[in-house]
Design a protein around this motif. Structure first.
Motif, short mmCIF file in Angstrom:
data_model
loop_
_atom_site.label_atom_id
_atom_site.label_comp_id
_atom_site.label_asym_id
_atom_site.label_seq_id
_atom_site.Cartn_x
_atom_site.Cartn_y
_atom_site.Cartn_z
N GLU A 210 0.83 -1.21 0.00
CA GLU A 210 0.00 0.00 0.00
C GLU A 210 0.87 1.26 0.00
N THR A 213 2.60 1.65 -3.60
CA THR A 213 1.76 1.85 -4.79
C THR A 213 1.73 3.31 -5.26
N TYR A 216 5.05 4.15 -6.72
CA TYR A 216 5.16 3.57 -8.06
C TYR A 216 4.48 4.48 -9.08
N GLN A 217 3.31 4.97 -8.71
CA GLN A 217 2.57 5.86 -9.60
C GLN A 217 3.32 7.17 -9.84
N SER A 229 -1.34 -1.59 -13.30
CA SER A 229 -2.60 -1.88 -12.61
C SER A 229 -3.45 -2.87 -13.41
N THR A 266 -7.55 2.23 -10.30
CA THR A 266 -6.23 2.04 -9.70
C THR A 266 -6.25 2.18 -8.17
N ALA A 269 -5.38 -0.97 -6.37
CA ALA A 269 -4.25 -1.68 -6.98
C ALA A 269 -3.40 -2.40 -5.92
N GLY A 270 -3.20 -1.77 -4.76
CA GLY A 270 -2.39 -2.38 -3.71
C GLY A 270 -3.00 -3.69 -3.21
#
Length: 299
Positions: A210, A213, A216-217, A229, A266, A269-270
């Motif tokens: 979490e 994420t 990463y974005q 994603s 997204t 996504a986590g």
């Protein structure tokens, strides 16, 4: 002394005596055999799940992380479309894992690359057409700095595209294989004991994912993050490929990342990445069991 050391390495749910008036949910999940996971993997997964980090930190981290995903998406509107810092991102991820994340979580992360590579190799080897694969098999956390998370997503989509093109050009489809090739399916050569165990290595897998994420974005292009994603919904695609080869559609029942033609937001996504990791572990465990059965049958 050896017996004491072995006991100390056991997760708490295996050290505590069973109390029918206060049963441990982790012990129940460990003893349950309905999910195809080997004991050493299930023990590490549940040991990571019963930590204070997951119980007390995750509920605060998750809403903050999802809020950041929305805010970063807004920022991406004004940031140059192709701006990215993938090398820096992977240094941050690898360093964060190395110094702050639990050994069980790090072990599961590294295993995931190996198992994913093996599963794609299995599909390619049992396909009626030739398909190129690009296996990623890091042996330690520092290996992740070579942009392995990004390459992992690219490999998955490239494999699906190459397989689909080759099948269409040859006018063929995946079909059940009577004697599948399991030669590439094996236990990853990474040990839990080799993972870092510093004083700060206390963050569990779900909380770490979490946290990472939105990072990463932030450091990837919008296109790269959306592709990463959406790659999670290829779990069903890969599962269908394997089920077709094995002629066993019933094994798809435990998949959660489904319907690749309907991309999801997204924001989750986590959480979906955790499901992706668990699905990969279960599919690999299934292939390991089938490999053993075929070896016994042919002995």
């Amino acid at each position: 002394m050896d017996n004491v050391e072995k006991t100390e390495k056991l997760p708490k749910f295996l050290q505590t005596e069973f109390d029918p008036r206060d049963p441990s949910p982790w012990l129940a999940l460990y003893l349950d055999q309905s999910t195809p996971l080997p004991d050493h993997v299930k023990k590490a997964w549940l040991a990571d799940s019963e930590t204070p980090s997951r119980q007390f930190l995750l509920p605060f981290v998750r809403p903050i992380a999802r809020t950041l995903i929305v805010l970063i998406q807004i920022v991406k509107v004004v940031v140059p479309r192709n701006w990215a810092a993938s090398k820096l991102l992977h240094w941050i991820l690898a360093t964060g894992l190395k110094y702050f994340v639990r050994p069980e979580a790090n072990w599961l992360v590294l295993r995931h690359f190996h198992m994913g590579a093996q599963i794609l190799e299995f599909i390619a080897a049992n396909s009626p057409v030739t398909v190129e694969t690009s296996p990623l098999k890091p042996m330690n956390l520092d290996d992740l700095k070579d942009e392995l998370f990004l390459k992992h997503d690219l490999n998955l989509f490239n494999f699906v595209i190459r397989l689909g093109k080759s099948l269409r050009e040859a006018n063929k489809k995946l079909a059940p294989v009577v004697h599948p090739d399991f030669s590439m399916i094996k236990e990853p050569e990474i040990t839990l004991d080799s993972m870092p165990r510093g004083k700060l290595n206390g963050i569990d897998l779900q909380t770490a994912i979490e946290m990472f994420t939105p990072t990463y974005q932030l450091f990837l292009t919008d296109n790269d993050f959306w592709r990463a994603s959406n790659s999670l919904q290829l779990d069903e695609t890969i599962g269908l490929y394997v089920a077709t080869i094995l002629n066993s559609p019933q094994h798809l029942v435990l998949l959660n990342n489904k319907h690749p033609l309907v991309p999801m937001s997204t924001l989750r996504a986590g959480y979906r990445l955790v499901l992706h990791g668990l699905s990969t572990e279960m599919l690999h465990a299934l292939l390991m069991d089938l490999k053993q059965q075929h070896m016994h049958q042919n002995a």
